[in-house]
Design a protein around this motif. Sequence first.
Motif, PDB file in Angstrom:
ATOM      1  N   ARG A   1       0.828  -1.210   0.000  1.00 14.56           N
ATOM      2  CA  ARG A   1       0.000   0.000   0.000  1.00 14.56           C
ATOM      3  C   ARG A   1       0.863   1.261   0.000  1.00 14.56           C
ATOM      4  N   HIS A   2       1.909   1.274   0.829  1.00 13.66           N
ATOM      5  CA  HIS A   2       2.737   2.477   0.908  1.00 13.66           C
ATOM      6  C   HIS A   2       3.398   2.767  -0.438  1.00 13.66           C
ATOM      7  N   ALA A   3       3.883   1.732  -1.111  1.00 10.17           N
ATOM      8  CA  ALA A   3       4.500   1.928  -2.420  1.00 10.17           C
ATOM      9  C   ALA A   3       3.481   2.452  -3.422  1.00 10.17           C
ATOM     10  N   ALA A   4       2.251   1.943  -3.363  1.00  7.90           N
ATOM     11  CA  ALA A   4       1.210   2.437  -4.260  1.00  7.90           C
ATOM     12  C   ALA A   4       0.918   3.905  -3.982  1.00  7.90           C
ATOM     13  N   GLU A   5       0.860   4.274  -2.713  1.00 11.25           N
ATOM     14  CA  GLU A   5       0.620   5.677  -2.365  1.00 11.25           C
ATOM     15  C   GLU A   5       1.743   6.570  -2.870  1.00 11.25           C
ATOM     16  N   GLU A   6       2.977   6.073  -2.820  1.00 14.43           N
ATOM     17  CA  GLU A   6       4.095   6.858  -3.342  1.00 14.43           C
ATOM     18  C   GLU A   6       3.981   7.048  -4.847  1.00 14.43           C
ATOM     19  N   ARG A   7       3.584   5.985  -5.572  1.00 18.00           N
ATOM     20  CA  ARG A   7       3.433   6.105  -7.030  1.00 18.00           C
ATOM     21  C   ARG A   7       2.259   7.031  -7.380  1.00 18.00           C
ATOM     22  N   ILE A   8       1.196   6.968  -6.609  1.00 15.82           N
ATOM     23  CA  ILE A   8       0.065   7.868  -6.834  1.00 15.82           C
ATOM     24  C   ILE A   8       0.516   9.319  -6.659  1.00 15.82           C
ATOM     25  N   ALA A   9       1.309   9.570  -5.629  1.00 12.75           N
ATOM     26  CA  ALA A   9       1.783  10.930  -5.375  1.00 12.75           C
ATOM     27  C   ALA A   9       2.658  11.426  -6.519  1.00 12.75           C
ATOM     28  N   LEU A  10       3.532  10.568  -7.035  1.00 17.22           N
ATOM     29  CA  LEU A  10       4.386  10.959  -8.159  1.00 17.22           C
ATOM     30  C   LEU A  10       3.555  11.249  -9.402  1.00 17.22           C
ATOM     31  N   ALA A  11       2.595  10.380  -9.689  1.00 19.00           N
ATOM     32  CA  ALA A  11       1.765  10.568 -10.877  1.00 19.00           C
ATOM     33  C   ALA A  11       0.941  11.843 -10.774  1.00 19.00           C
ATOM     34  N   THR A  12       0.488  12.169  -9.556  1.00 18.34           N
ATOM     35  CA  THR A  12      -0.375  13.330  -9.367  1.00 18.34           C
ATOM     36  C   THR A  12       0.354  14.633  -9.690  1.00 18.34           C
TER      37      THR A  12
END
Length: 336
Positions: A288-299
């Motif tokens: 989950r944490h890695a997904a949240e990091e990728r979401i933040a980068l994409a945003t």
Amino acid sequence: MSRPVYFVGTIGLDTAEEVFEGVGACLGDHVRQIPDGEVAGRRQWVTYQLPVLRSYGFLRPVPPNRFVPLELNPGVRQSEIRFAELGYAREARTSYSDFIAARKRGLVGPRVRMQVGMPTPFAVLKAFLTPDAFAAVEEAYTMAMLDELAEIARRIPHEDLAFQWDVAPEMIEWDAHGNAGGLLGKDGREGVLTRMKRLSETVPADVPHGYHFCYGDFNASQVEKPSTPTAMIDLYNSLSERIDRPINWVHMPIPAHADQAFFECFRALRLRPETQLYLGLVYGVGNRHAAEERIALATQVLPSFGLATRCGIARGRTSQEVRELLDLHAALAAAN
């Protein structure tokens, strides 16, 4: 702000009924369409079509093989090559009954559609046929696949239907720029566009339609890991220029090594107004944490995108892991 959630196709539950009820109850308004999970034989994607291909007398395994690859039987005339029912429309009709039942129970929202996905003819034939056999049967098999699509569109009300082409070998062919070794050779990119235009423009205009771009999936792991998303972006942009019908969504898998430079490439993406972009950046329940990091980068680059895994969530996963993944999608969608 919540984000929409998308599922590629395979969902590792036992029945279509479980899929519709499980996804609908867990994701609610986050999903715009739900696949039937491609249960049973379709779980293995194009392998579902191998018994169909083997059933025709004009194809045989290349001696001394017993199964694949398949070649034309000696002496076969072009007029003898034809395909009848492939099975996709029959499966879709059955799944639609389960979809309506889940909706009547209030588990699927009234505006949610049933997503029907199929591999392209190119994907099926490339997997199992020799190049000579591919060239001989491609047109007949394509016509049979389009007949399946037409039957689906006849049997399922258009207001309840969404249709997807799974674009995998074409994605890899496109990324290779048609270099030596590709089935389409030096004209590979034009061949991809020509085939995809024909398939896409056969989908009724009032049926939402989209693409799952794929670099392969084995045992819940991405097979090819592109260093940049440039090829996917270029393929979408090229399809958008070529295709004279709405492209309602496109799914692009995101590899684990994606960093800020990777996402910066998306500034070249020329999304149509009607196209919903889904990024496959949700991997597993322990990430989950890695997904949240990728979401933040994409945003930082993309103002709007939906959430997905990189490919289907059946092969290599237990039903318990699948249900935990559904919960993870819901949590990530609600948090963003």
